[in-house]
Enzyme design. Structure first.
Site, PDB file in Angstrom:
ATOM      1  CE  LYS A  13      52.091  24.180  52.855  1.00  0.00           C
ATOM      2  NZ  LYS A  13      51.851  22.879  52.007  1.00  0.00           N
TER       3      LYS A  13
HETATM    4  N1  GLU Z   1      54.745  22.254  50.092  1.00  0.00           N
HETATM    5  C1  GLU Z   1      54.731  20.889  49.666  1.00  0.00           C
HETATM    6  C2  GLU Z   1      53.556  20.156  49.837  1.00  0.00           C
HETATM    7  O1  GLU Z   1      52.684  20.582  50.474  1.00  0.00           O
HETATM    8  C3  GLU Z   1      55.961  20.178  50.179  1.00  0.00           C
HETATM    9  C4  GLU Z   1      56.578  20.381  51.476  1.00  0.00           C
HETATM   10  C5  GLU Z   1      57.798  19.813  51.888  1.00  0.00           C
HETATM   11  O2  GLU Z   1      58.677  19.439  50.997  1.00  0.00           O
HETATM   12  O3  GLU Z   1      58.054  19.723  53.152  1.00  0.00           O
HETATM   13  O4  GLU Z   1      53.468  18.845  50.370  1.00  0.00           O
END
Ligand code: GLU
Length: 439
Positions: A129
């Site tokens: 992240k």
């Molecule tokens: N931000 C989204 C999540 O928390 C998607 C992350 C992604 O598609 O890599 O799952």
């Protein structure tokens, strides 16, 4: 002088349980929540529990300075992060959020939840992240582009289509992914569509990606409702957060016959006993930036949102929203976590005692990253699928994952959160064990 190269001075005597201070649970907010969740799952991991320390330390955490020229001619510095929690099962994968409250602890927790989520739906990814501590609403479009490009350059050495693949999260969208893809590609000297997902369709994005998280919330929500005998037709729904996730989930539930009685976002809390018009509300939020002032709805005190009379409650904003203080007020029989980490461990316990079914983030909002996986696969093969095909595959993956989580919860008599962690963490730690340690 005696040889200093003894066990103690190379750190070999350090207990595996004494974590560096920045990794400890106390006062660490979301990261503390994650560590608590790992402790809860550990007794169910059998022999793999000897690797559990792996989950308590992110593999890699990068903090970067992001300086940009503001439109007024001054230079401003922002703090950015990219954390790769685990890459045992594949490249890091997870979104990037732009928010004024982003911290390292938060990004660490969000990266860890990505590891568990990706493993729980069996995607060949680890968890990662990123984030920048900035309120993007205060930036012009040019400033937003510059901050995105500089951040991407700064984390450029650790991301890539086979290393770590960012995607949208809170306050980031397809345009920001386009700038990230372009910046990475310009630095590499070749166009690399697979470095980020959630891109515009014209740049290798996938049909259905924008709606995917909300569709996943709806898919597992209806499946869970079925298990507890709750009928969607005529059920009352309350949603916190009306962005990509909350608005699409609300739309799909309303299309299936639910009544959207209340919506809360950062601008206010609105209520209508006879139901809010979702399509109109979506347009309104698009043009006004929030739900405040929505014609025809009652305005209610934000604190009353949690006690609104409803059957289904969807927190789809930020973490730490359902706490020990409001968990006892919740009237819903089912909470579907569209957001990441919206429920604290104490609140989780209260909801269990009160017989409220919680469908945890690590399965409930996995639809987004599942279609991100499809996007990544399509980019690699340069062959694109129809929206019908994408939605069908998404629904099938979510249904199968939910079914095995439900069965695991029944088998061990644990919550759906612990069951999802049992499945996800076992897969991660099995990969960890089979790969072994290098060197
Ligand atoms: N931000 C989204 C999540 O928390 C998607 C992350 C992604 O598609 O890599 O799952």
């Amino acid at each position: 002088m005696a040889n200093k190269n003894t066990e103690s001075n190379v750190g070999l005597q350090q207990s595996t349980h004494s974590l560096p201070s920045y990794l400890q649970a106390d006062n660490l907010g979301p990261w503390g929540t994650f560590l608590n969740q790992v402790d809860r799952v550990t007794p169910y991991l059998g022999n793999l529990s000897r690797w559990v320390e792996t989950l308590k330390r992110p593999k890699k955490a990068l903090i970067v300075d992001v300086p940009i020229h503001l439109d007024n001619g001054t230079v401003a510095h922002f703090e950015g992060y990219r954390v790769q929690h685990n890459t045992s099962r594949g490249p890091g994968k997870g979104g990037v959020r732009f928010h004024q409250d982003v911290t390292l602890s938060e990004v660490m927790a969000l990266s860890a939840w990505m590891s568990v989520k990706n493993a729980a739906v069996n995607l060949p990814f680890g968890g990662a992240k990123g984030g920048i501590r900035v309120d993007p609403k205060l930036l012009s479009r040019g400033e937003l582009e510059r901050i995105t490009r500089r951040y991407t350059s700064e984390i450029g050495s650790i991301i890539g289509p086979t290393k770590d693949i960012p995607a949208p999260d809170v306050n980031t969208d397809a345009q920001i992914m386009a700038w990230m893809m372009d910046t990475y590609s310009m630095n590499e000297g070749s166009t690399s569509t697979g470095v980020v997902t959630g891109k515009p369709i014209a740049l290798g994005g996938s049909l259905g990606r924008r709606e995917a998280t909300g569709r996943g919330v709806f898919t597992v929500g209806t499946k869970a409702a079925n298990k507890i005998g709750l009928t969607i037709q005529g059920s009352k729904l309350a949603v916190q957060g009306f962005g990509n996730v909350g608005s699409i989930a609300a739309q799909l539930f309303v299309e299936a016959g639910a009544i959207l009685v209340s919506v809360q976002d950062h601008t206010g809390t609105i209520y209508s006993g006879s139901g809010l018009d979702v399509a109109f509300l979506q347009q309104y939020v698009q043009s006004q930036g929030g739900v405040a002032g929505f014609p025809g709805a009652e305005v209610i005190n934000p604190n009353l949102f949690w006690q609104v009379d409803c059957d289904i409650l969807i927190p789809a904003a930020l973490e730490g929203q359902i706490t020990k203080d409001n968990a006892q007020l919740i009237k819903a029989s089912m909470v579907i976590e569209g957001a990441n980490g919206p429920t604290t461990p104490e609140a989780d316990d209260i909801l269990v005692d009160r017989n409220v079914l919680v469908i945890p983030d690590v399965i409930a909002n996995a639809g987004g990253v599942t279609v991100s996986y499809f996007e990544w696969v399509q980019d690699f093969s340069s062959f694109f699928w129809s929206e019908k095909e994408i939605n069908a595959r998404l629904v099938s993956i979510m249904n199968d994952a939910f079914e095995s989580i439900w069965n695991t919860a029944q088998k061990h008599q644990v919550t759906l959160r612990t069951a999802t962690f049992i499945i996800g963490c076992s897969r991660i730690l099995q990969a960890r064990e089979e790969r072994g340690l290098y060197p």
